[in-house]
Design a protein around this motif. Structure first.
Motif, PDB file in Angstrom:
ATOM      1  N   LYS A  96      -5.121  20.410 -32.493  1.00  0.00           N
ATOM      2  CA  LYS A  96      -5.524  19.016 -32.637  1.00  0.00           C
ATOM      3  C   LYS A  96      -7.040  18.877 -32.752  1.00  0.00           C
ATOM      4  CE  LYS A  96      -1.672  16.660 -30.309  1.00  0.00           C
ATOM      5  NZ  LYS A  96      -0.826  17.824 -30.069  1.00  0.00           N
ATOM      6  N   VAL A 114     -10.202  16.982 -31.608  1.00  0.00           N
ATOM      7  CA  VAL A 114     -10.601  16.211 -30.423  1.00  0.00           C
ATOM      8  C   VAL A 114     -12.117  16.058 -30.434  1.00  0.00           C
ATOM      9  CG1 VAL A 114     -10.616  16.099 -27.919  1.00  0.00           C
ATOM     10  CG2 VAL A 114      -8.640  17.089 -29.092  1.00  0.00           C
ATOM     11  N   ASP A 147     -11.976   7.985 -31.484  1.00  0.00           N
ATOM     12  CA  ASP A 147     -10.562   8.070 -31.107  1.00  0.00           C
ATOM     13  C   ASP A 147      -9.671   7.696 -32.288  1.00  0.00           C
ATOM     14  OD1 ASP A 147     -11.214   8.873 -28.575  1.00  0.00           O
ATOM     15  OD2 ASP A 147     -10.833   6.932 -27.619  1.00  0.00           O
ATOM     16  N   ARG A 148     -10.079   6.681 -33.040  1.00  0.00           N
ATOM     17  CA  ARG A 148      -9.282   6.283 -34.207  1.00  0.00           C
ATOM     18  C   ARG A 148      -9.259   7.388 -35.260  1.00  0.00           C
ATOM     19  NH1 ARG A 148     -12.143   1.385 -33.944  1.00  0.00           N
ATOM     20  NH2 ARG A 148     -13.187   1.814 -35.928  1.00  0.00           N
ATOM     21  N   GLN A 166      -9.694  10.671 -34.860  1.00  0.00           N
ATOM     22  CA  GLN A 166      -8.939  11.857 -34.457  1.00  0.00           C
ATOM     23  C   GLN A 166      -7.449  11.566 -34.373  1.00  0.00           C
ATOM     24  OE1 GLN A 166     -10.876  12.689 -30.667  1.00  0.00           O
ATOM     25  NE2 GLN A 166      -9.136  11.895 -29.516  1.00  0.00           N
ATOM     26  N   ASP A 167      -7.082  10.386 -33.886  1.00  0.00           N
ATOM     27  CA  ASP A 167      -5.657  10.076 -33.759  1.00  0.00           C
ATOM     28  C   ASP A 167      -4.998   9.980 -35.132  1.00  0.00           C
ATOM     29  OD1 ASP A 167      -6.046  10.024 -31.052  1.00  0.00           O
ATOM     30  OD2 ASP A 167      -6.005   7.847 -30.863  1.00  0.00           O
ATOM     31  N   GLU A 168      -5.682   9.353 -36.071  1.00  0.00           N
ATOM     32  CA  GLU A 168      -5.107   9.241 -37.411  1.00  0.00           C
ATOM     33  C   GLU A 168      -5.027  10.604 -38.074  1.00  0.00           C
ATOM     34  OE1 GLU A 168      -5.603   6.616 -41.530  1.00  0.00           O
ATOM     35  OE2 GLU A 168      -6.964   6.276 -39.838  1.00  0.00           O
ATOM     36  N   ASN A 227      -4.801  13.577 -36.611  1.00  0.00           N
ATOM     37  CA  ASN A 227      -3.795  14.411 -35.954  1.00  0.00           C
ATOM     38  C   ASN A 227      -2.378  14.008 -36.323  1.00  0.00           C
ATOM     39  OD1 ASN A 227      -5.606  16.106 -34.572  1.00  0.00           O
ATOM     40  ND2 ASN A 227      -5.860  14.610 -32.921  1.00  0.00           N
ATOM     41  N   ALA A 228      -2.187  12.750 -36.721  1.00  0.00           N
ATOM     42  CA  ALA A 228      -0.846  12.280 -37.093  1.00  0.00           C
ATOM     43  C   ALA A 228      -0.503  12.630 -38.539  1.00  0.00           C
ATOM     44  CB  ALA A 228      -0.752  10.769 -36.890  1.00  0.00           C
TER      45      ALA A 228
END
Length: 721
Positions: free
Chosen positions: A248, A250, A373-374, A376-378, A380-381
């Motif tokens: 991931k 991060v 955060d936005r 990395q989250d997008e 990683n998905a």
């Protein structure tokens, strides 16, 4: 199948208790979901239980066990739902949520390769946990599972004298064998799955096992005490460095960084670039384009091109900086070009096996945590198929990617702030150590324009950085220090920058390393008293409190912020500060870029010496006459997962009143734990946001007291871990 019926109401209630970010049973089923498709998972629940289906979702199959006779009877209840037309059945438990997917995959793989009739998970432990059966072997073959109370002596285990091999409680078998034996067991009044093993052995069938080596996985949850132990294990796992099973993205305090070939891959570079491209389009900023550069690390140029291909594929123009560039040049380039984002491929001062990416906003500032955060989250998905690219050659021909050198505009902008003319004729000679990084072209040009003779060392392109992490601290500047000492007055200053040139280190005319804390004091005094630039100062919480004393002497404001230069620049804007900095060598001033800049800082130090006509050592004496002296020390220890849990828990459970004989005035949890003592003395414990390290900082009235405080911190963090 997942057995989650429990043997009584208390055991069923434990399944629904929180464990980390989920419940016990949710974690157990989530592990199975990573191995088996949801539509092939059967969950055995107690008759009338509506809680588990509500927790687990309606994409699973649920069957009820009407009488809590035992695990064998629970598995038998699933016979109709499973059917006999599948090749194999995996049986797991809802109260063992700490099993890893790789353990179940290993069990399935071994069952298949060995052509076994029945396979089970085992583990070797120091003592048999309550509720677990022991594996009995003869000549390495499994011959029985001995439950508590059985009069069976287990044979030798695969490893370790005095250890015990236990049955973890996960099985694989063909459905015909499994359910035929379970029916026969029910007729004989036998209801334990461990009895299945004995019956299969008696029939001469082949049994094999897959051994778990992480014994934390064995932890079952049958009591509240066991749940508490499991909660600690879940926390510990959060801080275990990830390997190939988890790559991931991060973000830490200074961008995204990871070990090359582990988390840092070109695939992840592309996914992150796609996420930032998506954000660019959502904001309607695609016409502004992005500027992309890379430093001298392994894969930096390839990564910059990979990122450029993604933005080009999304119709976002790219200014691609050729060759290697310093991070502050990209910080400058974003507002200079009016770009939506500036992106630099770098891992700053990390060891050479690392690389990473820093992202800058339109104004050159680092995005805050909610923004990263936005991203990395997008990212990683995303799957690989979600990334849109355009081949670099085609992108260049189409004009979507253009290469442009911005060294001259960057240098010109620095020289508009630095008094170059004041330095000329100052008869100052310097030695510069760019630490195999990226500062020699830009800093060399500035020093040449100032007419300052400069000798550069370690300027070659060496992505191994001479075998050390390129951080300009005392331990890594021995060559620079030695040259000045051996020069016997030949050099008036030693300058150093880190691998991506956003941090500074200096050595005075005697060859003494000058801490970043003292450097910030010198520059704040110089800006305020010589250049006449009034205003306060911002420092992170790991930086000297002498800055506060100096600000108070000037009648100016001082502000403490969290670690991360984005917090420093935000604080500078808040109070209109003239200087912001951190003890690790990063600084900027009002009117320059919204990020740290080691090249600019070097030029400012040279200007300070030229305009004052004094040496660094003379200036330090002047400043300390105003502020007094405080002595700082810092150290770091590897932040083991156990430490990540134990240290905050002990700080919470044992409120500090003293560090040794010194009374505690207050404790701050702004970022880590900062223990404030009398007379601006303090001690800080903080887990790094960029490396697996627990950092310890102290500042005290004397070197001896600083050592005493640091020793106390070391003892505190290692006690009981």
């Amino acid at each position: 199948m997942v057995l989650a019926a429990g043997h009584d109401e208390a055991s069923r209630e434990l399944l629904t208790r929180p464990l980390g970010d989920a419940t016990v049973v949710e974690l157990a089923v989530a592990t199975v979901r990573r191995v088996v498709d949801a539509d092939r998972i059967v969950v055995v629940i107690a008759a009338g239980d509506t809680r588990l289906p509500a927790l687990l979702g309606d994409d699973l199959t649920y069957v009820e066990q009407h009488e809590p006779l035992g695990t064998g009877e629970a598995a038998r209840a699933a016979a109709a739902a499973v059917g006999r037309d599948v090749e194999r059945v995996l049986v797991a438990y809802g109260d063992t949520p700490l099993l890893r997917p790789d353990s179940l995959r290993g069990l399935l793989n071994r069952h298949e390769l060995k052509g076994a009739d029945l396979s089970l998970l085992t583990a070797v432990v120091d003592a048999t946990p309550e509720g677990y059966g022991r594996v009995v072997r003869e000549d390495a073959r499994i011959v029985a599972i001995a439950e508590p109370g059985d009069d069976v002596t287990p044979g030798p285990v695969p490893t370790g004298d005095g250890a015990v091999e236990i049955n973890v409680g996960a099985y694989v078998a063909a459905p015909g064998l499994l359910f035929d034996e379970l029916d026969a067991m029910a007729a004989a009044g036998e209801h334990r799955l461990t009895d299945l093993v004995r019956r299969v052995i008696a029939r001469g069938k082949q049994i094999t096992s897959h051994q778990i080596h992480d014994t934390d996985e064995v932890q079952g949850i049958n009591t509240p005490a066991e749940l508490a132990v499991a909660a600690d294990i879940v926390l510990k796992r959060l801080f275990v460095p990830t390997k190939n099973t988890d790559t991931k993205i991060v973000f830490g305090t200074g961008g995204w960084r990871a070990v090359i070939g582990e988390g840092y891959t070109l695939a992840n570079v592309r996914r992150l670039s796609q996420a930032i491209a998506n954000e660019t389009m959502r904001q309607g900023l695609e016409a502004k384009g992005v500027v992309i550069g890379g430093d001298r690390r392994f894969l930096s140029r390839d990564s910059a091109i990979a990122a450029a291909e993604v933005f080009a594929g999304n119709n976002i123009p790219v200014t691609l900086l050729p060759d290697d560039v310093p991070t502050p040049l990209v910080t400058f380039a974003a507002p200079y070009l009016g770009a939506a984002y500036g992106i630099i491929v770098t891992s700053s001062h990390n060891p050479p096996e690392w690389n990473g990416i820093k992202v800058f906003r339109q104004d050159g500032s680092l995005p805050l945590d909610d923004e990263t955060d936005r991203y990395q989250d997008e990212a990683n998905a995303m799957s690989v198929e979600d990334v849109i690219t355009l081949d670099i050659d085609l992108a260049r021909r189409a004009g979507v990617v253009t290469e442009r050198t911005l060294t001259a505009p960057y240098v010109d902008a620095i020289e508009q702030i630095i008094d170059v003319d004041a330095v000329r004729g100052a008869d100052l000679r310097v030695v510069v150590d760019p630490m195999y990084g990226t500062s020699q072209l830009t800093l060399g040009t500035i020093l040449s324009d100032m007419r300052v003779p400069a000798e550069f060392i370690h300027e070659a392109h060496n992505p191994l950085f001479g075998g050390v992490a390129p951080a300009p601290d005392l331990q890594r500047l021995s060559t620079l220090i030695g040259m000045i000492r051996e020069g016997a007055g030949r050099y008036g200053l030693g300058l150093a920058t880190d691998g991506d040139s956003d941090r500074i280190g200096i050595v005075d005319e005697t060859g003494e390393y000058v801490s970043s804390n003292d450097l910030l004091l010198l520059l704040y005094w110089y800006l305020h008293e010589v250049r006449g630039e009034k205003g306060g100062v911002v420092r992170n919480l790991a930086t000297t409190h002498l800055l506060d004393r100096l600000a108070a002497h000037f009648g100016e404001e001082s502000l403490e912020v969290k670690v991360g230069f984005k917090h420093v620049t935000a604080g500078m804007e808040k109070i209109g500060a003239v200087l912001g900095g951190e003890s690790s060598g990063g600084l900027t001033i009002r009117g320059w870029i919204l990020g740290k800049d080691g090249i600019f800082a070097c030029a400012l130090v040279v200007e300070m010496l030229a305009r004052t006509g004094r040496t660094i050592s003379e200036l330090r004496t002047t400043i300390h006459e105003i502020t007094g002296r405080l002595h700082t020390l810092e150290a770091g220890v590897p932040s083991t997962p156990e430490m990540r849990i134990a240290v905050p828990r002990r700080l919470e459970a044992e409120p500090l009143t003293h560090i040794g004989p010194y009374p505690v005035v207050s404790v701050s949890h702004l970022d880590g734990t900062k223990i404030l003592l009398e007379n601006d003395n303090w001690a800080l414990l903080r887990f790094s946001g960029t490396e697996p390290v627990l950092r310890m900082f102290v500042e005290a009235d004397s070197p001896e007291k600083a050592t005493e405080l640091l020793d106390w911190l070391r003892g505190f963090v290692t006690a009981g871990v």
